[in-house]
Design an enzyme around this catalytic site. Structure first.
Site: not given
Length: 326
Positions: A68, A98, A169, A210
């Site tokens: 990543q 993020c 997410h 999530g």
């Protein structure tokens, strides 16, 4: 030629900063042979200007594995994607999820969801530089830009640049007012958004992330999406991965017992110690191995209390194992 395999991501372990390093991934691979693993996020600056080998090296047994990246400069991302490919990773993933202040200050992570054209440019540059798949990990939205229509616009724009795999997410991110930890819990989960994405983009691979805490829940999710990604539960209760190969990948092999996993880990620990790696760099990842089992507390305590002692070695782990045999 990039080919899309809608089965390779049926079950993934999330990239988690300060957690999913190479030693963690080696440990997870002893439990599951097929779960798709991800590195921690590494910035383009760290690879280009730092010791790139330190960040990119990994043990071949960790595959299937993706790297990543964090960044927003298309040229830098293309350069780093090529590094990732050259080191033998199977996929390069761009972090667009993020929410930390450090990430925002560098203009990457979740704040990039406000600029889908830039993300598309980044994906295009990376895709032209490598033959391995380029994938995206995002939120469902940011701040007040959290409508389903805006999410569709984001996905459609990035897909037009060649991205075929989206890990989503199912929470939006608040870029101010919430810490990264709060952003993992406070914004409500909207699984329906991710399920609808798969309906609206059947040609894309959609993986949901999530709040997934059990394999039953993960299997139920697969009725609506192509894959699931588990994060904190897989880290704190790693033996949950033991049934992943059978349930998600049709494997007929039997997983190692917890005790057998420890036995398999000992030679690796010895090798790491010879390379002057501290015992805690490995042991911190295995504290949850006996989660829910008799002796789990003694296992954790014995490791935690002795791991920092001078000369601590694999015997600390073997002594801790005795608590699980009572």
């Amino acid at each position: 030629m990039k080919t899309l395999d809608f089965t390779r991501h049926r079950f993934c372990v999330a990239p988690m900063l300060d957690w999913t390093d190479s030693r963690c991934r080696f440990f997870h691979r002893l439990i599951s042979k097929h779960a798709f693993l991800y590195t921690e996020m590494v910035t383009t600056g760290a690879l280009i200007h730092g010791d790139h080998h330190r960040f990119l090296q990994f043990n071949a047994v960790e595959n299937p594995l993706a790297f990543q990246l964090g960044g927003s400069n298309p040229l830098d991302l293309a350069i780093c994607a090529k590094m990732v490919e050259d080191y033998g990773y199977m996929e390069v993933n761009l972090n667009v999820g993020c929410p930390s202040d450090r990430v925002q200050n560098g203009r990457f992570g979740a704040c990039l969801m406000a600029d889908p054209l830039l993300v598309a440019e980044c994906v295009s540059a990376m895709s032209q530089a490598v033959a391995i798949p380029v994938t995206i990990k995002s939120r469902i939205g940011i701040d007040e830009r959290d409508s389903y229509e805006e999410l569709v616009h984001f996905v459609d724009t990035i897909a037009s640049a060649g991205c075929k795999t989206f890990i989503v997410h199912a929470r939006k991110a608040w870029l101010s007012g919430l810490s990264p930890k709060q952003n993992r819990d406070v914004p409500p989960l909207r699984y329906d958004f991710v399920f609808q994405l798969k309906k609206d983009f059947p040609q894309l691979e959609i993986i949901i992330n999530g709040g997934i805490t059990s394999l039953d829940q993960a299997e139920e999710m697969l009725k609506n999406v192509d894959g699931v990604m588990m994060g904190r539960e897989a880290y704190h209760n790693p033996y949950i991965l033991a049934d992943v190969d059978r349930r998600f990948f049709g494997a007929d092999s039997h997983p190692l017992s917890r005790q057998a996993i420890v036995a398999a880990l000992i030679p690796y620990i010895q090798e790491q110690l010879k390379n002057e790696v501290r015992l805690n760099s490995v042991s911190r990842h295995i504290l949850g191995l006996f989660h829910g089992e008799s002796g789990a507390r003694g296992w954790r305590r014995a490791i935690s209390e002795n791991v920092s002692q001078s000369g601590a070695d694999e015997k600390v782990i073997l002594e801790a194992l005795k608590f699980t045999e009572q």
